[in-house]
Write a protein that holds these residues in place. Structure first.
Motif, PDB file in Angstrom:
ATOM      1  N   SER A   1     -24.742 -68.245  25.008  1.00 37.28           N
ATOM      2  CA  SER A   1     -24.918 -69.331  25.977  1.00 37.28           C
ATOM      3  C   SER A   1     -25.592 -70.548  25.368  1.00 37.28           C
ATOM      4  N   GLY A   2     -25.882 -70.492  24.078  1.00 34.50           N
ATOM      5  CA  GLY A   2     -26.630 -71.567  23.436  1.00 34.50           C
ATOM      6  C   GLY A   2     -25.750 -72.705  22.931  1.00 34.50           C
ATOM      7  N   GLY A   3     -26.431 -73.641  22.262  1.00 30.57           N
ATOM      8  CA  GLY A   3     -25.761 -74.843  21.755  1.00 30.57           C
ATOM      9  C   GLY A   3     -24.642 -74.520  20.786  1.00 30.57           C
ATOM     10  N   ILE A   4     -24.831 -73.516  19.938  1.00 28.50           N
ATOM     11  CA  ILE A   4     -23.754 -73.102  19.020  1.00 28.50           C
ATOM     12  C   ILE A   4     -22.864 -72.072  19.715  1.00 28.50           C
ATOM     13  N   GLY A   5     -23.513 -71.120  20.408  1.00 32.12           N
ATOM     14  CA  GLY A   5     -22.785 -69.999  21.003  1.00 32.12           C
ATOM     15  C   GLY A   5     -21.643 -70.436  21.913  1.00 32.12           C
TER      16      GLY A   5
ATOM     17  N   TYR B   1     -22.929 -62.138  24.761  1.00 34.24           N
ATOM     18  CA  TYR B   1     -24.252 -61.684  25.182  1.00 34.24           C
ATOM     19  C   TYR B   1     -25.267 -62.796  24.982  1.00 34.24           C
ATOM     20  N   ASP B   2     -26.163 -62.936  25.937  1.00 29.70           N
ATOM     21  CA  ASP B   2     -27.287 -63.868  25.807  1.00 29.70           C
ATOM     22  C   ASP B   2     -28.296 -63.452  26.867  1.00 29.70           C
ATOM     23  N   ILE B   3     -29.583 -63.690  26.596  1.00 32.00           N
ATOM     24  CA  ILE B   3     -30.577 -63.373  27.622  1.00 32.00           C
ATOM     25  C   ILE B   3     -30.514 -64.375  28.774  1.00 32.00           C
TER      26      ILE B   3
ATOM     27  N   VAL C   1     -23.947 -63.642  15.292  1.00 29.59           N
ATOM     28  CA  VAL C   1     -25.255 -63.828  15.920  1.00 29.59           C
ATOM     29  C   VAL C   1     -25.713 -65.285  15.824  1.00 29.59           C
ATOM     30  N   THR C   2     -25.885 -65.892  16.992  1.00 28.83           N
ATOM     31  CA  THR C   2     -26.411 -67.264  17.069  1.00 28.83           C
ATOM     32  C   THR C   2     -27.667 -67.281  17.944  1.00 28.83           C
ATOM     33  N   ALA C   3     -28.217 -66.102  18.203  1.00 27.43           N
ATOM     34  CA  ALA C   3     -29.391 -66.014  19.088  1.00 27.43           C
ATOM     35  C   ALA C   3     -30.639 -66.502  18.373  1.00 27.43           C
ATOM     36  N   GLY C   4     -31.515 -67.150  19.126  1.00 22.77           N
ATOM     37  CA  GLY C   4     -32.787 -67.588  18.544  1.00 22.77           C
ATOM     38  C   GLY C   4     -33.028 -69.054  18.812  1.00 22.77           C
ATOM     39  N   ILE C   5     -34.221 -69.515  18.441  1.00 18.62           N
ATOM     40  CA  ILE C   5     -34.498 -70.932  18.705  1.00 18.62           C
ATOM     41  C   ILE C   5     -34.049 -71.788  17.511  1.00 18.62           C
ATOM     42  N   PRO C   6     -33.619 -73.034  17.795  1.00 19.05           N
ATOM     43  CA  PRO C   6     -33.272 -73.951  16.700  1.00 19.05           C
ATOM     44  C   PRO C   6     -34.479 -74.813  16.307  1.00 19.05           C
TER      45      PRO C   6
ATOM     46  N   ILE D   1     -24.484 -63.598  10.468  1.00 18.69           N
ATOM     47  CA  ILE D   1     -25.739 -64.138  11.009  1.00 18.69           C
ATOM     48  C   ILE D   1     -25.793 -65.651  10.793  1.00 18.69           C
ATOM     49  N   ILE D   2     -25.821 -66.374  11.905  1.00 21.62           N
ATOM     50  CA  ILE D   2     -25.933 -67.833  11.855  1.00 21.62           C
ATOM     51  C   ILE D   2     -27.391 -68.259  12.054  1.00 21.62           C
ATOM     52  N   SER D   3     -28.150 -67.488  12.838  1.00 18.57           N
ATOM     53  CA  SER D   3     -29.524 -67.861  13.197  1.00 18.57           C
ATOM     54  C   SER D   3     -30.374 -68.122  11.953  1.00 18.57           C
ATOM     55  N   ASN D   4     -31.301 -69.042  12.081  1.00 12.68           N
ATOM     56  CA  ASN D   4     -32.186 -69.429  10.983  1.00 12.68           C
ATOM     57  C   ASN D   4     -33.564 -68.792  11.108  1.00 12.68           C
ATOM     58  N   PRO D   5     -34.321 -68.680  10.024  1.00 12.92           N
ATOM     59  CA  PRO D   5     -33.980 -69.058   8.658  1.00 12.92           C
ATOM     60  C   PRO D   5     -33.142 -67.964   7.981  1.00 12.92           C
TER      61      PRO D   5
ATOM     62  N   GLY E   1     -24.656 -63.809   5.616  1.00  6.71           N
ATOM     63  CA  GLY E   1     -25.520 -64.916   6.061  1.00  6.71           C
ATOM     64  C   GLY E   1     -24.672 -66.179   5.987  1.00  6.71           C
ATOM     65  N   ILE E   2     -24.559 -66.880   7.110  1.00  3.60           N
ATOM     66  CA  ILE E   2     -23.576 -67.971   7.165  1.00  3.60           C
ATOM     67  C   ILE E   2     -24.155 -69.286   6.624  1.00  3.60           C
ATOM     68  N   THR E   3     -23.673 -69.664   5.441  1.00  6.15           N
ATOM     69  CA  THR E   3     -24.081 -70.932   4.808  1.00  6.15           C
ATOM     70  C   THR E   3     -22.880 -71.901   4.759  1.00  6.15           C
TER      71      THR E   3
ATOM     72  N   GLY F   1     -29.641 -70.880  -1.407  1.00  7.89           N
ATOM     73  CA  GLY F   1     -30.059 -70.452  -0.078  1.00  7.89           C
ATOM     74  C   GLY F   1     -29.770 -71.523   0.949  1.00  7.89           C
ATOM     75  N   HIS F   2     -30.231 -71.294   2.198  1.00  6.66           N
ATOM     76  CA  HIS F   2     -29.957 -72.245   3.273  1.00  6.66           C
ATOM     77  C   HIS F   2     -31.266 -72.898   3.731  1.00  6.66           C
ATOM     78  N   SER F   3     -31.837 -73.726   2.864  1.00  4.43           N
ATOM     79  CA  SER F   3     -33.020 -74.549   3.195  1.00  4.43           C
ATOM     80  C   SER F   3     -33.096 -75.572   2.070  1.00  4.43           C
TER      81      SER F   3
ATOM     82  N   SER G   1     -20.840 -78.865  14.797  1.00  6.90           N
ATOM     83  CA  SER G   1     -20.355 -78.656  13.433  1.00  6.90           C
ATOM     84  C   SER G   1     -20.648 -77.222  12.994  1.00  6.90           C
ATOM     85  N   MET G   2     -21.762 -76.659  13.456  1.00  5.75           N
ATOM     86  CA  MET G   2     -22.084 -75.275  13.093  1.00  5.75           C
ATOM     87  C   MET G   2     -21.111 -74.304  13.769  1.00  5.75           C
ATOM     88  N   ALA G   3     -20.760 -74.610  15.030  1.00  8.86           N
ATOM     89  CA  ALA G   3     -19.788 -73.747  15.718  1.00  8.86           C
ATOM     90  C   ALA G   3     -18.478 -73.757  14.940  1.00  8.86           C
TER      91      ALA G   3
HETATM   92  P1  NAI Z   1     -29.984 -72.671  21.329  1.00  8.06           P
HETATM   93  O1  NAI Z   1     -31.418 -72.602  21.712  1.00  8.06           O
HETATM   94  O2  NAI Z   1     -29.162 -73.743  21.930  1.00  8.06           O
HETATM   95  O3  NAI Z   1     -29.281 -71.285  21.624  1.00  8.06           O
HETATM   96  C1  NAI Z   1     -29.852 -70.076  21.263  1.00  8.06           C
HETATM   97  C2  NAI Z   1     -29.455 -69.058  22.304  1.00  8.06           C
HETATM   98  O4  NAI Z   1     -30.034 -67.811  21.936  1.00  8.06           O
HETATM   99  C3  NAI Z   1     -29.968 -69.399  23.727  1.00  8.06           C
HETATM  100  O5  NAI Z   1     -28.889 -69.419  24.619  1.00  8.06           O
HETATM  101  C4  NAI Z   1     -30.951 -68.271  24.024  1.00  8.06           C
HETATM  102  O6  NAI Z   1     -30.955 -67.895  25.397  1.00  8.06           O
HETATM  103  C5  NAI Z   1     -30.384 -67.166  23.155  1.00  8.06           C
HETATM  104  N1  NAI Z   1     -31.335 -66.094  22.890  1.00  8.06           N
HETATM  105  C6  NAI Z   1     -32.668 -66.151  22.686  1.00  8.06           C
HETATM  106  N2  NAI Z   1     -33.159 -64.920  22.506  1.00  8.06           N
HETATM  107  C7  NAI Z   1     -32.117 -64.065  22.584  1.00  8.06           C
HETATM  108  C8  NAI Z   1     -31.991 -62.658  22.480  1.00  8.06           C
HETATM  109  N3  NAI Z   1     -33.047 -61.867  22.262  1.00  8.06           N
HETATM  110  N4  NAI Z   1     -30.763 -62.111  22.615  1.00  8.06           N
HETATM  111  C9  NAI Z   1     -29.681 -62.904  22.835  1.00  8.06           C
HETATM  112  N5  NAI Z   1     -29.748 -64.239  22.962  1.00  8.06           N
HETATM  113  C10 NAI Z   1     -30.950 -64.806  22.828  1.00  8.06           C
HETATM  114  O7  NAI Z   1     -29.933 -72.755  19.722  1.00  8.06           O
HETATM  115  P2  NAI Z   1     -28.680 -73.176  18.813  1.00  8.06           P
HETATM  116  O8  NAI Z   1     -28.714 -74.629  18.579  1.00  8.06           O
HETATM  117  O9  NAI Z   1     -27.469 -72.552  19.356  1.00  8.06           O
HETATM  118  O10 NAI Z   1     -29.088 -72.484  17.422  1.00  8.06           O
HETATM  119  C11 NAI Z   1     -29.076 -71.077  17.280  1.00  8.06           C
HETATM  120  C12 NAI Z   1     -29.595 -70.684  15.906  1.00  8.06           C
HETATM  121  O11 NAI Z   1     -28.701 -71.123  14.863  1.00  8.06           O
HETATM  122  C13 NAI Z   1     -30.940 -71.315  15.561  1.00  8.06           C
HETATM  123  O12 NAI Z   1     -31.774 -70.364  14.947  1.00  8.06           O
HETATM  124  C14 NAI Z   1     -30.585 -72.405  14.580  1.00  8.06           C
HETATM  125  O13 NAI Z   1     -31.642 -72.757  13.734  1.00  8.06           O
HETATM  126  C15 NAI Z   1     -29.442 -71.759  13.827  1.00  8.06           C
HETATM  127  N6  NAI Z   1     -28.583 -72.669  13.054  1.00  8.06           N
HETATM  128  C16 NAI Z   1     -28.055 -72.193  11.900  1.00  8.06           C
HETATM  129  C17 NAI Z   1     -27.277 -72.989  11.093  1.00  8.06           C
HETATM  130  C18 NAI Z   1     -26.701 -72.439   9.830  1.00  8.06           C
HETATM  131  O14 NAI Z   1     -26.157 -73.220   9.040  1.00  8.06           O
HETATM  132  N7  NAI Z   1     -26.739 -71.139   9.568  1.00  8.06           N
HETATM  133  C19 NAI Z   1     -26.995 -74.393  11.459  1.00  8.06           C
HETATM  134  C20 NAI Z   1     -27.550 -74.770  12.728  1.00  8.06           C
HETATM  135  C21 NAI Z   1     -28.339 -73.939  13.485  1.00  8.06           C
END
Ligand code: NAI
Length: 363
Positions: free
Chosen positions: A10-14, A33-35, A76-81, A118-122, A147-149, A193-195, A242-244
């Motif tokens: 349900s998130g910005g990427i998801g 799935y999303d919380i 997996v895109t879960a987590g905070i950005p 895994i897309i979530s950071n770090p 790990g998605i780079t 790496g991705h940083s 762009s990440m999606a």
């Molecule tokens: P967002 O905050 O818009 O979406 C994250 C989603 O994860 C939210 O819908 C939230 O409800 C959900 N969530 C939180 N805890 C959860 C749990 N325990 N189980 C399932 N869902 C859960 O964030 P956004 O922008 O979608 O980014 C997601 C992640 O991707 C971030 O960690 C961000 O840093 C990372 N990212 C990775 C990139 C890469 O190149 N690998 C590029 C851009 C972002």
């Protein structure tokens, strides 16, 4: 036709990632799935699109069995950005717990051949969290964990295309209608790496650009491309669309392999995708670890993770081997690239330890 799960849907990427997957001809079931309590609504929204896949939304802990059973791919895109001023590491404390929990569910309910993206950071620290958690749960298969780079490569190629098109336009050799914007995975590499401290854009080996000021500008743009988006969104989000696309591009390459089974031979050709992976037990993994020891100047560094192009097995979608040619051809690298690889190795060792220590303390 396969089942794909998006965790964090349900998130910005998801959400845009799920939309792209809903349009994919290889996907038969999309399990989201999303919380967040909008997840059933996101799935319902997608279900009104007339493509040949069903979409189902889940948001409860007891849903994981239904969600993951029969899946071929879990993304997996879960987590905070990131917020302005935050590094990817600042995210670690929150996201590590989330990723650890989701990995335990994957280990318990996903089929043995299911791949985990895994897309979530770090990424640098979360992939070690995933691998250590899988080891504890007796489910480690390093050829299935990515790990998605990919975004680093996609934006690098875009910036390179812009530069080359602009030069040709100025020299009068093309018109703007003849701009070449294609993604050529052989043109450019970003390894490490991705940083910012661990990302190493390799810009000089293909002789596509020569002027030092152009190399410097491109290098900076690639390293800080993510920050540019956070700033442009006024701190209200990081790269999502762009990440999606980048996540989808990667997933689609694997979906093509899983589905090819003699149907479309073009889809079966091996392709190199960049990925941050666990090296021990992967073909050429030990060789890459030895090379990285040499580059770092630290004899016993033994880095266990690195992002390099991986060759995907044209039938299973697992990692077949690593393409380490960039690192094997030391003479093709510039002095500053060599310096960057050394710094990346040292910084990666710290990031990896952060992930491993977290699992040691929290299990
Ligand atoms: P967002 O905050 O818009 O979406 C994250 C989603 O994860 C939210 O819908 C939230 O409800 C959900 N969530 C939180 N805890 C959860 C749990 N325990 N189980 C399932 N869902 C859960 O964030 P956004 O922008 O979608 O980014 C997601 C992640 O991707 C971030 O960690 C961000 O840093 C990372 N990212 C990775 C990139 C890469 O190149 N690998 C590029 C851009 C972002």
């Amino acid at each position: 036709m396969v089942k794909v799960c998006v965790l964090g849907a349900s998130g910005g990427i998801g959400q845009p990632l799920s939309l792209l997957l809903k349009l994919n001809p290889y996907v038969s079931d999309l399990a989201l799935y999303d919380i967040s309590d909008i997840t059933a609504g996101v799935a319902k929204d997608l279900s009104h699109i007339n493509t040949n896949s069903d979409s189902e939304g889940y948001n409860k802990d007891e849903d994981f069995k239904n969600l993951l059973e029969g899946s071929e791919l879990v993304i997996v895109t879960a987590g905070i950005p990131r917020k302005p001023g935050m590094t990817r590491d600042d995210l670690f404390k929150i996201n590590a717990k989330i990723i650890q929990n989701l990995t335990v569910k994957y280990a318990k309910f996903a089929p043995v051949h299911c791949k985990l993206l895994i897309i979530s950071n770090p990424v640098n620290s979360l992939i070690p969290v995933v691998i250590e958690t899988l080891k504890i749960n007796g489910r480690l298969n390093p050829s299935q964990v990515f790990g998605i780079t990919m975004l680093d490569i996609i934006r690098s190629q875009t910036f390179l295309n812009d530069l080359l098109n602009d030069k040709k336009l100025r020299s009068g050799s093309i018109t703007s209608k003849q701009f070449d914007k294609t993604l050529n995975l052989n043109n450019i590499n970003v390894i490490g790496g991705h940083s910012a401290p661990t990302m190493v854009p390799i810009l000089t080996n293909k002789n596509l650009i020569h002027q030092q000021d152009e190399i410097d500008a491109l290098y900076k743009k690639i390293k800080f491309g993510g920050d540019e988006i956070v700033k442009a969104k006024n701190g209200k989000g990081s790269a999502t669309l762009s990440m999606a696309y980048a996540g989808y591009f990667f997933a689609n390459e694997i979906l093509k392999k899983i589905n090819c089974k003699g149907v479309n031979l073009n889809d079966c050709t091996p392709v190199n995708l960049p990925s941050f992976v666990y090296l021990p037990n992967l073909p050429n993994g030990k060789l890459l670890q030895a090379l990285l020891n040499d580059y770092s100047g630290i004899h016993d560094l033994n880095l266990e993770y690195f992002s390099v192009p991986v060759v995907i097995n044209p039938h299973t979608g697992n990692i077949k081997s690593l393409d380490i040619s960039i690192l094997q051809n030391r003479n093709a690298l510039s002095e500053s690239e060599l310096k960057d690889i050394k710094a990346a190795c040292v910084n990666l060792a710290k990031d990896i330890k952060t992930g491993e220590d977290f699992v040691k303390k929290n299990y």
